[in-house]
Design an enzyme around this catalytic site. Structure first.
Site, PDB file in Angstrom:
ATOM      1  N   GLY A 105     -29.351  14.507  -3.252  1.00  0.00           N
ATOM      2  CA  GLY A 105     -30.103  15.289  -2.852  1.00  0.00           C
ATOM      3  C   GLY A 105     -30.521  16.537  -3.837  1.00  0.00           C
ATOM      4  O   GLY A 105     -31.538  16.805  -3.844  1.00  0.00           O
TER       5      GLY A 105
ATOM      6  N   ARG B 254     -28.941  20.525 -13.570  1.00  0.00           N
ATOM      7  CA  ARG B 254     -29.782  21.660 -14.084  1.00  0.00           C
ATOM      8  C   ARG B 254     -29.927  21.438 -15.617  1.00  0.00           C
ATOM      9  O   ARG B 254     -30.717  21.639 -16.256  1.00  0.00           O
ATOM     10  CB  ARG B 254     -29.350  22.833 -13.734  1.00  0.00           C
ATOM     11  CG  ARG B 254     -29.296  23.155 -12.150  1.00  0.00           C
ATOM     12  CD  ARG B 254     -28.670  24.226 -11.630  1.00  0.00           C
ATOM     13  NE  ARG B 254     -29.006  24.655 -10.265  1.00  0.00           N
ATOM     14  CZ  ARG B 254     -28.392  23.880  -9.281  1.00  0.00           C
ATOM     15  NH1 ARG B 254     -27.706  22.939  -9.222  1.00  0.00           N
ATOM     16  NH2 ARG B 254     -28.905  24.295  -7.840  1.00  0.00           N
TER      17      ARG B 254
ATOM     18  N   SER C 298     -29.904  27.881   0.976  1.00  0.00           N
ATOM     19  CA  SER C 298     -29.767  26.534   0.136  1.00  0.00           C
ATOM     20  C   SER C 298     -29.966  26.845  -1.436  1.00  0.00           C
ATOM     21  O   SER C 298     -31.357  27.284  -1.573  1.00  0.00           O
ATOM     22  CB  SER C 298     -30.897  25.557   0.718  1.00  0.00           C
ATOM     23  OG  SER C 298     -31.089  24.300   0.031  1.00  0.00           O
TER      24      SER C 298
ATOM     25  N   LYS D  71     -21.360  18.908 -11.045  1.00  0.00           N
ATOM     26  CA  LYS D  71     -22.400  18.268 -10.524  1.00  0.00           C
ATOM     27  C   LYS D  71     -23.847  19.160 -10.685  1.00  0.00           C
ATOM     28  O   LYS D  71     -24.838  18.858 -11.151  1.00  0.00           O
ATOM     29  CB  LYS D  71     -22.310  17.582  -9.419  1.00  0.00           C
ATOM     30  CG  LYS D  71     -23.391  16.560  -9.029  1.00  0.00           C
ATOM     31  CD  LYS D  71     -22.833  15.703  -8.052  1.00  0.00           C
ATOM     32  CE  LYS D  71     -22.597  16.109  -6.489  1.00  0.00           C
ATOM     33  NZ  LYS D  71     -23.325  16.365  -5.757  1.00  0.00           N
TER      34      LYS D  71
ATOM     35  N   ASP E 222     -19.958  22.468   0.390  1.00  0.00           N
ATOM     36  CA  ASP E 222     -19.383  20.936   0.111  1.00  0.00           C
ATOM     37  C   ASP E 222     -17.923  20.902   0.307  1.00  0.00           C
ATOM     38  O   ASP E 222     -17.536  19.851   0.228  1.00  0.00           O
ATOM     39  CB  ASP E 222     -19.611  20.565  -1.298  1.00  0.00           C
ATOM     40  CG  ASP E 222     -21.384  20.422  -1.619  1.00  0.00           C
ATOM     41  OD1 ASP E 222     -21.971  20.209  -0.437  1.00  0.00           O
ATOM     42  OD2 ASP E 222     -21.542  20.619  -2.648  1.00  0.00           O
TER      43      ASP E 222
ATOM     44  N   ARG F 156     -32.451  12.112   4.602  1.00  0.00           N
ATOM     45  CA  ARG F 156     -32.357  13.789   4.611  1.00  0.00           C
ATOM     46  C   ARG F 156     -33.528  14.210   4.862  1.00  0.00           C
ATOM     47  O   ARG F 156     -34.715  13.977   4.306  1.00  0.00           O
ATOM     48  CB  ARG F 156     -31.420  14.020   3.594  1.00  0.00           C
ATOM     49  CG  ARG F 156     -29.799  13.298   3.568  1.00  0.00           C
ATOM     50  CD  ARG F 156     -29.140  13.663   2.425  1.00  0.00           C
ATOM     51  NE  ARG F 156     -29.000  15.148   2.237  1.00  0.00           N
ATOM     52  CZ  ARG F 156     -28.065  15.439   1.336  1.00  0.00           C
ATOM     53  NH1 ARG F 156     -27.839  14.840   0.391  1.00  0.00           N
ATOM     54  NH2 ARG F 156     -27.860  16.853   1.303  1.00  0.00           N
TER      55      ARG F 156
ATOM     56  N   LYS G 154     -25.962  17.036   5.267  1.00  0.00           N
ATOM     57  CA  LYS G 154     -25.388  16.671   3.947  1.00  0.00           C
ATOM     58  C   LYS G 154     -25.798  14.861   3.907  1.00  0.00           C
ATOM     59  O   LYS G 154     -26.250  14.267   4.517  1.00  0.00           O
ATOM     60  CB  LYS G 154     -24.056  17.081   3.680  1.00  0.00           C
ATOM     61  CG  LYS G 154     -24.107  18.530   3.640  1.00  0.00           C
ATOM     62  CD  LYS G 154     -24.997  19.099   2.698  1.00  0.00           C
ATOM     63  CE  LYS G 154     -24.846  20.745   2.617  1.00  0.00           C
ATOM     64  NZ  LYS G 154     -25.596  21.084   1.400  1.00  0.00           N
TER      65      LYS G 154
ATOM     66  N   ARG H 142     -21.643  15.588   8.283  1.00  0.00           N
ATOM     67  CA  ARG H 142     -19.953  15.654   7.895  1.00  0.00           C
ATOM     68  C   ARG H 142     -19.187  16.228   9.148  1.00  0.00           C
ATOM     69  O   ARG H 142     -17.978  16.015   9.330  1.00  0.00           O
ATOM     70  CB  ARG H 142     -20.124  16.698   6.513  1.00  0.00           C
ATOM     71  CG  ARG H 142     -20.606  15.815   5.382  1.00  0.00           C
ATOM     72  CD  ARG H 142     -20.325  16.722   4.106  1.00  0.00           C
ATOM     73  NE  ARG H 142     -20.409  15.844   2.869  1.00  0.00           N
ATOM     74  CZ  ARG H 142     -20.901  16.181   1.595  1.00  0.00           C
ATOM     75  NH1 ARG H 142     -20.940  17.730   1.526  1.00  0.00           N
ATOM     76  NH2 ARG H 142     -21.217  15.339   0.652  1.00  0.00           N
TER      77      ARG H 142
HETATM   78  C1  S3P Z   1     -26.261  22.064  -4.483  1.00  0.00           C
HETATM   79  C2  S3P Z   1     -26.335  22.832  -3.209  1.00  0.00           C
HETATM   80  C3  S3P Z   1     -26.131  22.845  -1.827  1.00  0.00           C
HETATM   81  C4  S3P Z   1     -24.860  21.563  -2.159  1.00  0.00           C
HETATM   82  C5  S3P Z   1     -25.274  20.412  -3.079  1.00  0.00           C
HETATM   83  C6  S3P Z   1     -25.428  20.901  -4.387  1.00  0.00           C
HETATM   84  C7  S3P Z   1     -27.039  22.619  -5.626  1.00  0.00           C
HETATM   85  O1  S3P Z   1     -26.896  21.995  -1.082  1.00  0.00           O
HETATM   86  O2  S3P Z   1     -24.538  21.060  -0.923  1.00  0.00           O
HETATM   87  O3  S3P Z   1     -24.142  19.468  -2.962  1.00  0.00           O
HETATM   88  O4  S3P Z   1     -26.696  22.152  -6.446  1.00  0.00           O
HETATM   89  O5  S3P Z   1     -28.067  23.372  -5.676  1.00  0.00           O
HETATM   90  P1  S3P Z   1     -27.778  22.897  -0.455  1.00  0.00           P
HETATM   91  O6  S3P Z   1     -28.822  23.640  -1.166  1.00  0.00           O
HETATM   92  O7  S3P Z   1     -28.651  21.846   0.485  1.00  0.00           O
HETATM   93  O8  S3P Z   1     -27.025  23.870   0.734  1.00  0.00           O
END
Ligand code: S3P
Length: 442
Positions: free
Chosen positions: A97, A27, A170, A22, A323, A125, A350, A354
């Site tokens: 998100g 990206r 993050s 994902k 995750d 969020r 999240k 969670r």
């Molecule tokens: C992700 C980063 C993570 C992850 C999300 C996907 C990404 O979130 O929990 O499912 O693709 O950069 P955070 O950056 O908020 O930790």
């Protein structure tokens, strides 16, 4: 709402392919939409979250062409860095998100105003973590209270480059800043005290941008992008998503007599904390045929039913498996002894809280546990818990999938009140598991 019930079936046996990653899929669409020429993407996750990104890129002028057959090659003709146009309506980010936060970085660096909204989960969020650095660069934002969506981004092509130390580990915040830094003169730097997934850095380099990573004296990583790269269209191969593979992996370990193999799963070292945990717990798990695919490491996995023991998961491992804690909790509930997970406060923001969701559901399933603001202690007895409960999944795909896996081993069936969020990241989950011998029904 679609109720799903999972109960003990046969031992899980078979060779499967898990959906595309994902993070990498989002990206690929965003960078493909900012590159010059036609990018081709193999293995794109065709889940709702990624389709929201595809639609948003389309609304801003990129030509995003799905394959004739699902699972085929996607094509995208980009507009060049800084070349997107003002969207004609609200950008609907659904449950995602990642789509919302990464796109906010892209939008901040374009001279137009855009509006983002999502579902009930996404609109609750925190977005201040993105707005603060992008605001320092010069973008404007109007949000609901506490920095929540729906929100409006007032972008500019005159952003100021910054050096920003992440206050939370993050990858989404890091990526938003790097994406904004693309259309910013000079060098934009992100410093991360704890390393997070580096798919943005790898893919930016794959598309021809200049992103340099160095390790500072205190162990932090410093990542710098040089502004105004010419992104060139590329071929992207999206590996299988380790965060989706996590469900058949844990299911294969906790259902006695199982043997599952899955090919071409992404094993980027910044994503494989769950594998480390499960091996420490005594899981029979092998990673074979390690290779590199378009800049990302992949491997073939074989998983066999195992007797698991409790472990202590160190806090610094959290970013590499952020995750995967819900499904690790399921493994811990079936293990002999206690598993302590530390430094997991991020789980509270999240798709739902969670940490609270796992405590509530596992307690109802008969598991003993203790909970703190940012830690969790699961007491396993060496045999699967009783089950027999209904879980309110609060629009969270990973909570839904984790409890369906629990139901494959628990004494009594486990019901989830709504299986529909699973389509955000793992289309075909139910059919794939039933093909292996599970018993999930609607
Ligand atoms: C992700 C980063 C993570 C992850 C999300 C996907 C990404 O979130 O929990 O499912 O693709 O950069 P955070 O950056 O908020 O930790």
């Amino acid at each position: 709402m679609s109720i799903l019930v999972s109960k003990q079936g046969r031992a899980l046996q078979g060779d499967i392919l898990v959906p595309g990653d994902k993070s990498i899929s989002h990206r690929a669409l965003m960078l493909g939409g900012l590159a010059i020429g036609e990018t081709t993407i193999e293995g794109l996750l065709e889940g709702e979250d990624v389709l929201a990104t595809a639609q948003a890129m389309r609304q801003m002028g990129a030509r995003v062409m799905p394959p004739a057959q699902p699972g085929g090659q996607w094509r995208i003709v980009g507009c060049g860095v800084g070349g997107l146009s003002e969207p004609d309506g609200v950008l609907d980010m659904g449950n995602s998100g990642t789509a919302a936060r990464l796109l906010m970085g892209v939008l901040a660096a374009h001279p137009f105003t855009s509006f983002l909204s999502g579902d009930r989960s996404l609109n609750s969020r925190p977005m201040a973590r993105i707005i603060t650095p992008l605001g320092q660069m010069g973008a404007g934002f109007v949000t609901r209270s506490k920095g929540r969506m729906p929100l409006c981004v007032q972008g500019t092509d005159q952003l100021i480059p910054i050096s920003y130390e992440l206050p939370v580990a993050s990858a989404q915040v890091k990526s938003a800043i790097l994406f904004a830094g693309m259309n910013t003169q000079g060098e934009t730097t992100v410093i991360e005290p704890l390393a997070t997934r580096d798919h943005s850095e790898r893919m930016l380099n794959h598309f021809g941008a200049q992103v340099a990573t160095s390790i500072l004296d205190n162990g932090a990583r410093s990542i710098t992008i040089t502004g105004y790269p010419e992104l060139e269209a590329r071929h992207v191969i999206v590996p299988g998503d380790i965060s989706s593979a996590a469900f058949p992996i844990v299911a294969g370990l906790i259902v006695p007599g199982s043997e599952i193999s899955t090919r071409g799963v992404g094993v980027n070292p910044l994503r494989t904390g769950l594998i480390d945990c499960l091996v420490e717990m005594g899981g029979d798990l092998s990673l074979d045929n390690r290779r590199d695919q378009a800049g990302e490491p992949v491997a073939d996995l074989v998983i066999r039913g195992s007797t698991l023991s409790g472990i202590e998961v160190p806090p610094e491992r959290a970013p590499s498996m952020i995750d995967e804690y819900p499904i690790l909790c399921v493994a811990a509930a079936c293990a002999q002894g206690s598993t302590r997970m530390n430094g997991i406060g991020e789980l509270r923001v999240k798709e739902c809280d969670r940490l609270a969701a796992m405590v509530r559901g596992l307690k109802a399933a008969g598991v003993e546990l203790e909970e703190g603001e940012d830690w969790l202690l699961v007491h396993g007895t060496g045999s699967p818990p009783k089950g027999g409960m209904t879980m309110d999944v609060e629009l969270d795909h990973r909570i839904a999938m984790s409890f369906l896996v629990l139901g494959m081993a628990s004494d009594e069936p486990v019901t989830v009140d709504d299986g529909s969020p699973i389509a955000t990241s793992f289309p075909g989950f139910e059919a794939l598991f039933n093909g292996l011998g599970a018993d999930i029904s609607g």
